[in-house]
Design an enzyme around this catalytic site. Structure first.
Site, short mmCIF file in Angstrom:
data_model
loop_
_atom_site.label_atom_id
_atom_site.label_comp_id
_atom_site.label_asym_id
_atom_site.label_seq_id
_atom_site.Cartn_x
_atom_site.Cartn_y
_atom_site.Cartn_z
N LYS A 22 21.96 131.08 67.53
CA LYS A 22 22.08 130.39 66.57
C LYS A 22 23.13 130.95 65.48
O LYS A 22 24.08 130.28 64.81
CB LYS A 22 20.84 130.40 65.68
N ASN A 23 23.01 132.38 65.37
CA ASN A 23 24.11 132.95 64.40
C ASN A 23 25.28 133.02 64.62
O ASN A 23 26.25 133.56 64.03
CB ASN A 23 23.33 134.11 63.81
N CYS A 116 17.15 131.92 50.27
CA CYS A 116 16.22 131.86 51.17
C CYS A 116 14.84 132.77 50.78
O CYS A 116 15.11 133.60 50.08
CB CYS A 116 16.48 132.40 52.59
N ARG A 121 20.16 135.59 48.04
CA ARG A 121 21.07 135.54 48.97
C ARG A 121 22.49 135.51 48.49
O ARG A 121 23.14 134.51 48.29
CB ARG A 121 21.02 134.59 50.11
N ASP A 304 16.31 141.20 61.89
CA ASP A 304 15.66 140.02 62.51
C ASP A 304 14.37 139.92 63.67
O ASP A 304 13.87 139.13 64.04
CB ASP A 304 16.92 138.96 63.08
N ARG A 395 13.76 125.93 63.34
CA ARG A 395 15.23 126.14 63.11
C ARG A 395 15.93 127.15 63.89
O ARG A 395 17.05 127.00 64.14
CB ARG A 395 15.15 126.74 61.47
C1 EPZ Z 1 22.91 137.16 58.58
O1 EPZ Z 1 22.77 136.72 57.33
C2 EPZ Z 1 21.93 136.41 59.55
N1 EPZ Z 1 22.08 134.87 59.21
C3 EPZ Z 1 20.66 136.75 59.12
O2 EPZ Z 1 19.80 136.22 59.99
C4 EPZ Z 1 20.55 138.49 59.27
O3 EPZ Z 1 19.19 138.57 58.81
C5 EPZ Z 1 21.79 139.09 58.49
O4 EPZ Z 1 22.92 138.45 58.80
C6 EPZ Z 1 21.48 140.53 58.82
O5 EPZ Z 1 21.86 140.58 60.07
C7 EPZ Z 1 23.00 134.16 59.94
O6 EPZ Z 1 23.94 134.80 60.65
C8 EPZ Z 1 23.02 132.68 59.61
P1 EPZ Z 1 24.42 139.75 55.23
P2 EPZ Z 1 23.83 136.93 56.05
O7 EPZ Z 1 25.25 139.06 54.59
O8 EPZ Z 1 25.25 136.89 56.76
C9 EPZ Z 1 23.50 141.36 50.94
C10 EPZ Z 1 18.07 135.03 60.88
O9 EPZ Z 1 16.74 135.27 60.73
N2 EPZ Z 1 24.69 140.76 50.53
O10 EPZ Z 1 24.55 140.76 56.20
O11 EPZ Z 1 23.43 136.35 54.83
C11 EPZ Z 1 22.37 140.59 51.13
O12 EPZ Z 1 21.47 140.46 49.84
C12 EPZ Z 1 18.78 135.21 59.73
O13 EPZ Z 1 18.44 134.41 61.71
C13 EPZ Z 1 25.16 140.90 49.34
O14 EPZ Z 1 24.77 141.88 48.63
O15 EPZ Z 1 23.44 138.41 55.96
C14 EPZ Z 1 21.47 141.20 51.97
O16 EPZ Z 1 20.50 142.33 51.35
C15 EPZ Z 1 17.93 135.95 58.33
N3 EPZ Z 1 26.35 140.30 49.04
C16 EPZ Z 1 22.41 142.31 52.92
O17 EPZ Z 1 23.61 141.96 52.23
C17 EPZ Z 1 26.83 139.29 49.82
O18 EPZ Z 1 28.00 138.68 49.20
C18 EPZ Z 1 22.76 141.53 54.47
O19 EPZ Z 1 23.31 140.06 54.19
C19 EPZ Z 1 26.49 139.17 51.06
C20 EPZ Z 1 25.18 139.85 51.50
#
Ligand code: EPZ
Length: 415
Positions: A22-23, A116, A121, A304, A395
């Site tokens: 998915k990701n 979410c 987010r 995850d 989803r």
């Molecule tokens: C991706 O989310 C995945 N989703 C998430 O999977 C997964 O948990 C996550 O990466 C971490 O591996 C998709 O790929 C669609 P991040 P993403 O940006 O990109 C902070 C699932 O279950 N952050 O790495 O949103 C954020 O708050 C989903 O499939 C900032 O502070 O994750 C978080 O604490 C859930 N500022 C951390 O980084 C930003 O601009 C990780 O977020 C962006 C993120």
């Protein structure tokens, strides 16, 4: 609204096949718009999130054909580089359209991703990257707009190795002038998958999979045929379903490299694991040892898989500690598990899990992976479990009830 009804106590046996990731699918479907010609994407899982993204792209004027696990996207005909706000709000992955359309058209609008419920987010690191590449942006009424006369490569340091920010900056930089360096980049396999697809389309990217990614901007990209990688989180979920039910399952279509952190932990717990060429063989051996888990960016233990692992730890022979470092609110499954008889105490980002017998109950899925954890709990609990709000689960897991039933799980979906 659908529900899952599960009767626990049956060890899972047989072979279960993993779908495309998915990701990976979300950024790769979005990236197809960057080309000047059509792409044919293969092994795309049939999931609500992907369907919503395809619908957003259709409403921008592009032809998108979904044929089972194959998607044909013709990027010609983007009338307005604006993501439908209602659909975009539903779907986290929609913000990849910002990076794609900023790169391709120099302008993009989308609604800020809906918070979410695993935590707020933010996209501050995405916007920091767009700004560094020469974009201006405005945010009002929940709509973010980015625009740039000219996109120029730059050096960008990510305060946190954000998956989404790494992807979005890589997308825009692919069509910017000159060289972009992303430092402290995320290393998840889905980012490597996207870079491979972009490279087949003519992009020039080096170092993806490490924390330093170098992108040389190119003039244009051509559409391509591309098969995405299997879903390591779906694979891990089924590996843990086999372990928690003391079953014997071959999880097929797994890139073993991508599930190394889970394999290490399952072996520590005493689960028998055999790594094959195209999958992983998992066999429970009667009991599970307690272990401690700390979630980290890849290649650490994936956040995850944290909620699913917690279910295994309720069945372990001692006290375990789980520390969630990625999301600030990813313990919503704990209340539901405690209603099934688990003995889990939360203290901030840590949870202490003591052994307990689980019994079936009426529970509610709060997010995608918490829902998957409730399925695992239902499979091992004594008696019947009813899971509500299963749209969260569907989803991210293609045909999960059918796949689990095929290896002996007593699970069925009721309207
Ligand atoms: C991706 O989310 C995945 N989703 C998430 O999977 C997964 O948990 C996550 O990466 C971490 O591996 C998709 O790929 C669609 P991040 P993403 O940006 O990109 C902070 C699932 O279950 N952050 O790495 O949103 C954020 O708050 C989903 O499939 C900032 O502070 O994750 C978080 O604490 C859930 N500022 C951390 O980084 C930003 O601009 C990780 O977020 C962006 C993120």
């Amino acid at each position: 609204m659908g529900k899952f009804l599960i009767t626990g106590g049956t060890p899972l046996k047989g072979e279960i096949c993993v779908s495309g990731a998915k990701n990976s699918a979300l950024p790769i479907v979005a990236a197809a718009l960057m080309a000047d010609s059509p792409s044919r994407l293969l092994d795309i899982p049939v999931l609500r999130d992907v369907q919503n993204l395809c619908e957003i792209i259709r409403r921008m004027g592009c032809k998108v054909e979904e044929k089972g696990n194959e998607i044909l996207i013709d990027p010609a005909g983007i009338e307005r580089p604006e993501a439908d706000p209602d659909l975009a709000r539903k779907l986290r992955g929609s913000y990849y359209l910002l990076g794609v359309l900023l790169g391709k058209k120099g302008w993009a609008r989308s609604s800020l991703p809906g918070g979410c419920n695993i935590g707020n987010r933010p996209i501050d690191l995405h916007l920091k990257g767009f700004k560094a590449l020469g974009a201006e942006m405005s945010i009002d009424h929940g709509i973010v707009e980015v625009r740039a006369e000219r996109l120029k490569g730059n050096r960008i340091y990510l305060d946190y190795p954000s998956v989404g920010a790494t992807i979005n900056i890589m997308l825009t930089a692919t069509l910017a002038e000159g060289t972009t360096i992303i430092e402290n980049a995320a290393r998840e396999p889905e980012i490597v998958d996207l870079a491979n697809y972009l490279t087949v389309m003519g992009a020039r990217i080096k170092g993806v999979g490490t924390d330093i990614i170098k992108i040389e901007g190119v003039e244009s990209l051509q559409g391509a045929e591309y098969r995405i990688i299997p879903d390591r989180i779906e694979a891990g979920t089924y590996m843990m379903a086999a372990a928690v039910t003391q079953g014997e399952v071959f999880v097929k279509n797994v890139l073993v490299e991508h599930v190394k952190p889970l394999i290490a932990k399952l072996k520590e717990m005493g689960v028998e694991i055999r790594e094959e060429i195209d999958g992983v063989y998992v066999k429970g051996n009667g009991h599970l040892k307690a272990v401690d888990i700390k979630t980290l960016p890849y290649p650490g233990f994936p956040t995850d898989l944290q909620s699913q692992m917690m279910v295994l730890l309720t069945q372990a022979d001692g006290t375990s500690l789980v520390i969630e470092t990625v999301w600030e609110n990813r313990f919503m499954h704990v209340d539901e598990l405690n209603r099934m008889g688990a003995n889990i105490k939360i203290d901030g980002h840590s949870a202490l899990i003591k052994p307990s017998r689980l019994t079936g109950a009426e529970v509610t899925a709060t997010d995608l992976r918490a829902g998957a954890a409730l399925i695992l709990a239902g499979l091992v609990a004594k008696g019947d479990t009813e899971i509500r709000d299963i749209y969260h689960i569907e989803r991210g897991y293609e045909n999960i009830a059918a796949k689990l039933s095929s290896i002996g799980a007593r699970i069925r979906k009721v309207k």
